[in-house]
Design a protein around this motif. Sequence first.
Motif, PDB file in Angstrom:
ATOM      1  N   SER A 123       0.350  -1.171  -0.310  1.00 17.01           N
ATOM      2  CA  SER A 123       0.398   0.002   0.007  1.00 17.01           C
ATOM      3  C   SER A 123       1.046   1.153   0.299  1.00 17.01           C
ATOM      4  O   SER A 123       0.762   2.347  -0.392  1.00 17.01           O
ATOM      5  CB  SER A 123      -0.447   0.325   0.977  1.00 17.01           C
ATOM      6  N   HIS A 124       2.222   1.114   0.221  1.00 16.03           N
ATOM      7  CA  HIS A 124       3.455   2.379   0.081  1.00 16.03           C
ATOM      8  C   HIS A 124       2.784   2.827  -1.563  1.00 16.03           C
ATOM      9  O   HIS A 124       3.606   1.870  -2.604  1.00 16.03           O
ATOM     10  CB  HIS A 124       4.342   1.952   0.654  1.00 16.03           C
ATOM     11  N   PRO A 125       3.288   4.054  -1.202  1.00 21.90           N
ATOM     12  CA  PRO A 125       2.658   4.931  -2.979  1.00 21.90           C
ATOM     13  C   PRO A 125       4.166   4.575  -3.033  1.00 21.90           C
ATOM     14  O   PRO A 125       3.698   5.050  -4.647  1.00 21.90           O
ATOM     15  CB  PRO A 125       2.259   6.431  -2.534  1.00 21.90           C
ATOM     16  N   TRP A 126       5.528   5.210  -2.893  1.00 23.49           N
ATOM     17  CA  TRP A 126       6.511   4.690  -3.546  1.00 23.49           C
ATOM     18  C   TRP A 126       7.208   3.418  -3.542  1.00 23.49           C
ATOM     19  O   TRP A 126       8.449   3.386  -3.927  1.00 23.49           O
ATOM     20  CB  TRP A 126       7.465   5.930  -2.288  1.00 23.49           C
ATOM     21  N   ILE A 127       6.137   2.436  -3.461  1.00 26.91           N
ATOM     22  CA  ILE A 127       6.578   1.404  -3.884  1.00 26.91           C
ATOM     23  C   ILE A 127       6.016   1.110  -5.304  1.00 26.91           C
ATOM     24  O   ILE A 127       4.209   0.329  -4.632  1.00 26.91           O
ATOM     25  CB  ILE A 127       6.266   0.109  -2.540  1.00 26.91           C
ATOM     26  N   PRO A 128       6.286   0.538  -6.299  1.00 29.57           N
ATOM     27  CA  PRO A 128       5.805   0.393  -7.563  1.00 29.57           C
ATOM     28  C   PRO A 128       4.549  -0.973  -7.588  1.00 29.57           C
ATOM     29  O   PRO A 128       5.149  -1.602  -6.640  1.00 29.57           O
ATOM     30  CB  PRO A 128       6.788   0.440  -8.863  1.00 29.57           C
ATOM     31  N   LYS A 129       3.848  -0.245  -8.216  1.00 25.13           N
ATOM     32  CA  LYS A 129       2.579  -1.961  -8.432  1.00 25.13           C
ATOM     33  C   LYS A 129       3.635  -3.470  -9.101  1.00 25.13           C
ATOM     34  O   LYS A 129       3.319  -4.168  -8.744  1.00 25.13           O
ATOM     35  CB  LYS A 129       1.218  -1.615  -8.640  1.00 25.13           C
ATOM     36  N   GLU A 130       4.624  -2.735  -9.082  1.00 21.71           N
ATOM     37  CA  GLU A 130       5.089  -3.694 -10.549  1.00 21.71           C
ATOM     38  C   GLU A 130       6.141  -4.628  -9.617  1.00 21.71           C
ATOM     39  O   GLU A 130       6.314  -5.898 -10.339  1.00 21.71           O
ATOM     40  CB  GLU A 130       6.140  -3.716 -11.829  1.00 21.71           C
ATOM     41  N   ILE A 131       6.456  -4.358  -8.181  1.00 26.52           N
ATOM     42  CA  ILE A 131       7.207  -4.757  -7.868  1.00 26.52           C
ATOM     43  C   ILE A 131       6.641  -5.909  -7.019  1.00 26.52           C
ATOM     44  O   ILE A 131       5.693  -5.824  -6.736  1.00 26.52           O
ATOM     45  CB  ILE A 131       8.107  -3.871  -6.705  1.00 26.52           C
ATOM     46  N   LYS A 132       7.571  -7.449  -7.137  1.00 27.79           N
ATOM     47  CA  LYS A 132       6.160  -8.768  -6.499  1.00 27.79           C
ATOM     48  C   LYS A 132       7.215  -8.170  -5.048  1.00 27.79           C
ATOM     49  O   LYS A 132       7.894  -7.970  -4.874  1.00 27.79           O
ATOM     50  CB  LYS A 132       6.776  -9.627  -7.842  1.00 27.79           C
ATOM     51  N   VAL A 133       5.830  -8.639  -4.360  1.00 27.97           N
ATOM     52  CA  VAL A 133       6.165  -8.499  -2.887  1.00 27.97           C
ATOM     53  C   VAL A 133       5.252 -10.268  -2.240  1.00 27.97           C
ATOM     54  O   VAL A 133       4.130 -10.734  -2.226  1.00 27.97           O
ATOM     55  CB  VAL A 133       5.711  -7.772  -2.302  1.00 27.97           C
ATOM     56  N   ARG A 134       6.451 -11.242  -1.853  1.00 31.22           N
ATOM     57  CA  ARG A 134       6.113 -12.262  -1.438  1.00 31.22           C
ATOM     58  C   ARG A 134       5.652 -12.419   0.260  1.00 31.22           C
ATOM     59  O   ARG A 134       7.472 -12.138   0.315  1.00 31.22           O
ATOM     60  CB  ARG A 134       6.084 -13.068  -2.343  1.00 31.22           C
ATOM     61  N   GLY A 135       5.505 -12.764   1.157  1.00 31.21           N
ATOM     62  CA  GLY A 135       5.854 -13.324   2.114  1.00 31.21           C
ATOM     63  C   GLY A 135       5.690 -14.488   2.458  1.00 31.21           C
ATOM     64  O   GLY A 135       4.928 -15.252   1.914  1.00 31.21           O
ATOM     65  N   PHE A 136       6.410 -15.195   3.629  1.00 33.03           N
ATOM     66  CA  PHE A 136       6.861 -16.073   3.945  1.00 33.03           C
ATOM     67  C   PHE A 136       6.873 -16.182   5.369  1.00 33.03           C
ATOM     68  O   PHE A 136       7.516 -15.405   5.652  1.00 33.03           O
ATOM     69  CB  PHE A 136       8.437 -17.200   3.294  1.00 33.03           C
ATOM     70  N   VAL A 137       6.569 -17.796   6.300  1.00 31.63           N
ATOM     71  CA  VAL A 137       6.839 -17.849   7.492  1.00 31.63           C
ATOM     72  C   VAL A 137       7.955 -18.951   7.239  1.00 31.63           C
ATOM     73  O   VAL A 137       7.958 -20.224   6.178  1.00 31.63           O
ATOM     74  CB  VAL A 137       6.462 -18.125   8.646  1.00 31.63           C
ATOM     75  N   TYR A 138       9.310 -19.158   7.514  1.00 28.47           N
ATOM     76  CA  TYR A 138      10.246 -20.086   7.450  1.00 28.47           C
ATOM     77  C   TYR A 138      10.423 -21.016   8.865  1.00 28.47           C
ATOM     78  O   TYR A 138      10.237 -20.471  10.274  1.00 28.47           O
ATOM     79  CB  TYR A 138      11.952 -19.439   7.858  1.00 28.47           C
ATOM     80  N   ASP A 139      10.487 -22.006   8.821  1.00 26.40           N
ATOM     81  CA  ASP A 139       9.810 -22.958  10.070  1.00 26.40           C
ATOM     82  C   ASP A 139      11.015 -23.239  10.766  1.00 26.40           C
ATOM     83  O   ASP A 139      12.245 -24.176   9.711  1.00 26.40           O
ATOM     84  CB  ASP A 139       9.208 -24.338   9.275  1.00 26.40           C
ATOM     85  N   VAL A 140      11.706 -23.062  11.357  1.00 27.75           N
ATOM     86  CA  VAL A 140      13.132 -23.497  12.402  1.00 27.75           C
ATOM     87  C   VAL A 140      13.038 -25.179  12.515  1.00 27.75           C
ATOM     88  O   VAL A 140      14.769 -24.994  12.277  1.00 27.75           O
ATOM     89  CB  VAL A 140      13.500 -22.493  13.085  1.00 27.75           C
ATOM     90  N   LYS A 141      12.426 -25.210  12.534  1.00 27.12           N
ATOM     91  CA  LYS A 141      12.526 -27.219  12.766  1.00 27.12           C
ATOM     92  C   LYS A 141      12.301 -28.022  11.775  1.00 27.12           C
ATOM     93  O   LYS A 141      13.595 -28.548  11.581  1.00 27.12           O
ATOM     94  CB  LYS A 141      11.139 -27.402  13.853  1.00 27.12           C
ATOM     95  N   THR A 142      11.844 -27.437  10.627  1.00 24.72           N
ATOM     96  CA  THR A 142      12.198 -28.338   9.306  1.00 24.72           C
ATOM     97  C   THR A 142      13.141 -27.888   8.060  1.00 24.72           C
ATOM     98  O   THR A 142      13.560 -28.118   7.284  1.00 24.72           O
ATOM     99  CB  THR A 142      10.688 -28.021   8.408  1.00 24.72           C
TER     100      THR A 142
END
Length: 164
Positions: free
Chosen positions: A138-157
């Motif tokens: 939602s930040h106006p200075w981050i272009p919509k073309e930028i791919k933003v993906r989010g993850f959780v890293y499981d420290v056990k696996t």
Amino acid sequence: MSVTDEILVANEIYSRNHHLVHLSPRPKRKLAILTCMDTRLSIRTLGLDTGDAHIIRNAGGIVTEDALRSLIISHYQLGSEEFVLIHHTDCGMQTFTDDELRARLQRISGTAVLSPHHFYAFNDVERSVREQMQKLQSHPWIPKEIKVRGFVYDVKTGRLKEIL
Ligand SMILES: [Zn+2]
């Protein structure tokens, strides 16, 4: 010998075979990663080499004012085109609340402070990833073309789980 002294010794040995002089400040794989400062996360767990990506780290991997500053510079000045946000299981940010920590620090120091204003502690790691992604998307200075993906890293696996 302090740990700092130990790394000075290790660096002296490393520098004898330093071979990374060809790298530039631009991330070779046009990637910027925002993640937690946790000791168990590293570029090795993502198959990355030195020079591949900008790695921005803070407690939790939170989209703070300073993380935004770094990501914006990474894109506009240094050419990153993908943003990856990584939280992880068993995070230290789940061990307190902002109010608890602030009260404790005020008790220990005998004073209140203006900065840091927030610690951004969280309970629900997946919800926090969604909130950080929302802040980026939602930040106006981050272009919509930028791919933003989010993850959780499981420290056990050792596996990443994508948060949609
Ligand atoms: Zn963490």
